[in-house]
Scaffold this active site. Structure first.
Site, PDB file in Angstrom:
ATOM      1  N   ASN A 174       0.851  -1.188   0.000  1.00  0.00           N
ATOM      2  CA  ASN A 174       0.000   0.000   0.000  1.00  0.00           C
ATOM      3  C   ASN A 174       0.884   1.234   0.000  1.00  0.00           C
ATOM      4  OD1 ASN A 174      -2.942  -0.999   0.416  1.00  0.00           O
ATOM      5  ND2 ASN A 174      -1.720  -2.203   1.867  1.00  0.00           N
ATOM      6  N   GLU A 175       1.137   1.750  -1.184  1.00  0.00           N
ATOM      7  CA  GLU A 175       2.045   2.876  -1.358  1.00  0.00           C
ATOM      8  C   GLU A 175       1.365   4.195  -0.953  1.00  0.00           C
ATOM      9  OE1 GLU A 175       5.038   2.429  -1.819  1.00  0.00           O
ATOM     10  OE2 GLU A 175       5.516   0.924  -3.321  1.00  0.00           O
ATOM     11  N   PRO A 176       2.156   5.270  -0.823  1.00  0.00           N
ATOM     12  CA  PRO A 176       1.565   6.578  -0.524  1.00  0.00           C
ATOM     13  C   PRO A 176       0.394   6.886  -1.455  1.00  0.00           C
ATOM     14  CG  PRO A 176       3.944   6.714  -0.405  1.00  0.00           C
ATOM     15  CD  PRO A 176       3.629   5.337  -0.900  1.00  0.00           C
ATOM     16  N   SER A 178      -2.595   5.497  -0.798  1.00  0.00           N
ATOM     17  CA  SER A 178      -3.572   4.428  -0.591  1.00  0.00           C
ATOM     18  C   SER A 178      -4.681   4.888   0.352  1.00  0.00           C
ATOM     19  CB  SER A 178      -2.883   3.185  -0.008  1.00  0.00           C
ATOM     20  OG  SER A 178      -1.983   2.622  -0.949  1.00  0.00           O
ATOM     21  N   THR A 193      10.344   2.079  -3.493  1.00  0.00           N
ATOM     22  CA  THR A 193      10.104   0.664  -3.197  1.00  0.00           C
ATOM     23  C   THR A 193      10.837  -0.221  -4.194  1.00  0.00           C
ATOM     24  OG1 THR A 193       7.939   1.171  -2.261  1.00  0.00           O
ATOM     25  CG2 THR A 193       8.324  -1.102  -2.953  1.00  0.00           C
TER      26      THR A 193
END
Length: 641
Positions: A174-176, A178, A193
């Site tokens: 869940n990247e920035p 999300s 990432t």
């Protein structure tokens, strides 16, 4: 029975002594002196939950993570299964994520990871293992994600969710950006990432751009969440997750809303937390000498004032009135701390002959010392302490360099073919032809054959000898240890064994050094520095009662990733502009590591540039504190064993 937050807190007091509620922290967290101890505590909590569910005749539903953080947790669970009869027959698992696209048999897949580290070694039923399918067709992906969610819900949700954290603050993938209520879905990976994963894939270009991940909402629905974080490269994001405001820019902050979450940290990962970095802002302190120096340096940097210009008002206004009460006045405290820093600076890393060494970082005697510089890879010596290396040789010490690993996996296939083709021009032979053929036919997930690995190791050796000769060291003083733990042909290394430690012991015993220099990086991106340091510590433990070890001092340097903080430095070696250039040229001998480094993380600078920038920054920090101005400084911290 299952350990709850209160019980885990009590264990933390006993094992690490590092938990307290503060007004800054919004998530319960415990700090351990090592990740091994922390991992064991977490593994035992999971085991207690499994056993409790067994007595109730219920399945134990675990959400599991991948990456380096949970490996020791899985190792301890496997040990408990084999030695203590812990059964996984009632365990149902759901993995957080998987790269997409990704074949499950690829050694980079999380399916492969979980089976290698856990599932192949316990009695879990295959039908109870759930991992996102990295090869699901695109037109079936949406429905697969829905089905994955429904499967979790069919078991009543997750009883326990294990997490790591990325430097973007991602949990799962869940990247920035999300959403709080997001469910299992496909996602595009953040550049950071992917850069952090590049070492595992041998190149950023090989890292998939997408993944399948459980959502934030899925994770938050777990009854219990434990997040693991190790190393100082996670320290900044841990501070933001625990102390910052809730924001989609740092998805881990959503865990502040979960009432049964614990962050389990090693000391390095905790170092940016307010209660660790600046404890005087949290509570009254026991002012040790090291804490006094840390506080004064912090205040000087905060106010952008040299130490000798700090005033009573500066201390009082920044939560340090208790320190002044002990020391009397800012004037006396400033001089004391200034002198302490001044005394770390020396142009004589092996000690200055015929000098009063009372206030010097190194002993004056013996005048000529036997020195071992341990280098994890065949270039860390010149990257991290090339100027000091040069000084030691120039000042007549008996210097030995020991390269702990071959560094072969860091040589690109293109560089290897170049050497192989040149060799075949002079003396064609079947082995060289096999090397060229093997590389050209290699698939993305293939492991290099032994012949290719040997050639890559020889390339690193020849480069190392070029650099050490340039610095005036004789070949007989260069040692290639090729520690076995490293020689797997893959990024994943073997466990450190007695064989590795004994190789270290034999070299130390043969030289009987007065000084040992070693890499003190505890958050090296792919772990080799940490393992090599552990090998040294284990060797020192075995040898510490030998008579010659009573006169041996150990100095730790840091590599291209981090530097010691000013208040941590015990010996600072200044370099002239000419020495900076000489160090640069020594680094250049490692040609295979120049112009496109394989393991450089998200920092696009080459290692020689990073080293120079870091050394200049250290010198600038010393100058800003009010000390003399130098072109560059290499820094060391003494390790007491």
């Amino acid at each position: 029975m299952k350990l709850d937050v209160t019980e885990l807190k009590s264990i933390a007091y006993k094992e690490a002594g590092k938990f307290e509620d503060t007004r800054f922290e919004k998530i319960h967290n415990v700090i351990f002196e090592s990740s091994n101890k922390a991992s064991n505590v977490v593994a035992h909590e999971i085991a207690a939950l499994i056993r409790k569910k067994q007595t109730q005749g219920l399945p134990c539903v675990l959400g599991l993570a991948t990456g380096s953080s949970p490996i020791k947790v899985y190792e301890e669970l496997v040990r408990m299964h084999k030695e203590e009869g812990l059964s996984f027959s009632n365990v149902v698992t759901f993995n957080l994520d998987e790269y997409y696209p990704m074949d499950k048999n690829n050694i980079q897949s999380y399916y492969y990871f979980m089976h290698v580290h856990l599932f192949n070694h316990v009695d879990i039923l295959s039908e109870n293992i759930h991992i996102p399918n990295g090869k699901i067709p695109v037109d079936e992906l949406y429905q697969f994600c829905i089905d994955y969610e429904m499967k979790i819900k069919s078991y009543g949700g997750l009883d326990f969710q294990l997490l790591g954290i990325g430097r973007t603050g991602h949990i799962g993938f869940n990247e920035p950006g999300s959403h709080l209520n997001s469910a299992t879905r496909s996602i595009t990976l953040d550049y950071i990432t992917r850069a952090d994963a590049a070492s595992s894939f041998l190149s950023l270009d090989n890292v998939p751009r997408k993944a399948i991940t459980m959502g934030i909402g899925t994770i938050k629905s777990a009854k219990r969440i434990v997040l693991l974080a190790w190393g100082n490269n996670k320290a900044q994001i841990i501070k933001q997750a625990i102390e910052g405001k809730i924001t989609s820019n740092i998805p881990a902050t959503y865990l502040q809303e979960h009432d049964n979450t614990t962050f389990v940290l090693d000391y390095e990962a905790s170092t940016e937390l307010t209660r660790v970095k600046t404890p005087w802002l949290v509570t009254s302190c026991l002012w040790t000498d090291s804490l006094k120096l840390k506080a004064v340096v912090w205040l000087s940097e905060l106010l952008n004032k040299p130490i000798l210009k700090l005033t009573d008002k500066d201390y009082n206004n920044n939560g340090m009135s208790g320190l002044l009460t002990e020391e009397g006045t800012a004037y006396h405290l400033n001089i004391k701390m200034f002198n302490q820093l001044q005394q770390t600076i020396t142009g004589w890393p092996g000690g200055k002959p015929n000098a009063d060494d009372t206030y010097r970082p190194e002993r004056a005697t013996p005048q000529k010392k036997r020195v071992i510089i341990f280098s994890p890879h065949p270039d860390d010596d010149v990257i991290s302490m090339g100027g000091t290396f040069d000084r030691l040789v120039e000042q007549g010490h008996d210097v030995h360099v020991a390269y702990q690993t071959s560094g072969n996996i860091a040589v690109s296939d293109e560089e290897t073919i170049k050497f192989a083709e040149i060799a075949s021009l002079y003396e064609p032979n079947p082995e060289i032809n096999k090397i060229i053929s093997n590389i050209k036919s290699k698939k993305e997930s293939d492991i290099d054959c032994l012949e290719v690995r040997n050639l890559k190791g020889k390339i690193r050796r020849s480069e190392s000898l070029g650099a050490t000769r340039y610095l005036g060291l004789k070949d007989k003083n260069v040692h290639f240890l090729d520690l076995p733990f490293y020689e797997t042909g893959t990024i994943k290394k073997g466990n450190l064994t007695e064989v590795d430690v004994n190789i270290m012991c034999e070299l130390i015993a043969s030289i009987k050094p007065h000084q040992i220099y070693a890499a003190g990086d505890l958050a090296d991106p792919h772990g080799t520095h940490r393992v090599c340091l552990n090998a040294l510590f284990m060797a020192l433990e075995k040898l510490k009662y030998e008579s010659y070890m009573s006169d041996c001092w150990v100095w730790l340097y840091r590599g291209a990733w981090h530097e010691w903080e000013s208040y941590e430095i015990d010996m600072a070696i200044p370099m002239s502009p000419d020495q900076v250039l000489k160090k640069r040229h020594a680094i250049f001998y490692h040609q295979s590591q120049k112009d496109g480094v394989m393991f450089q993380g998200d920092d696009s600078r080459e290692f020689w540039v990073r080293a120079e920038d870091r050394n200049r920054l250290t010198a600038k920090k010393y100058n800003d504190l009010g000390l003399a101005e130098y072109a560059a400084i290499e820094a060391f911290k003494r390790y007491h064993f």
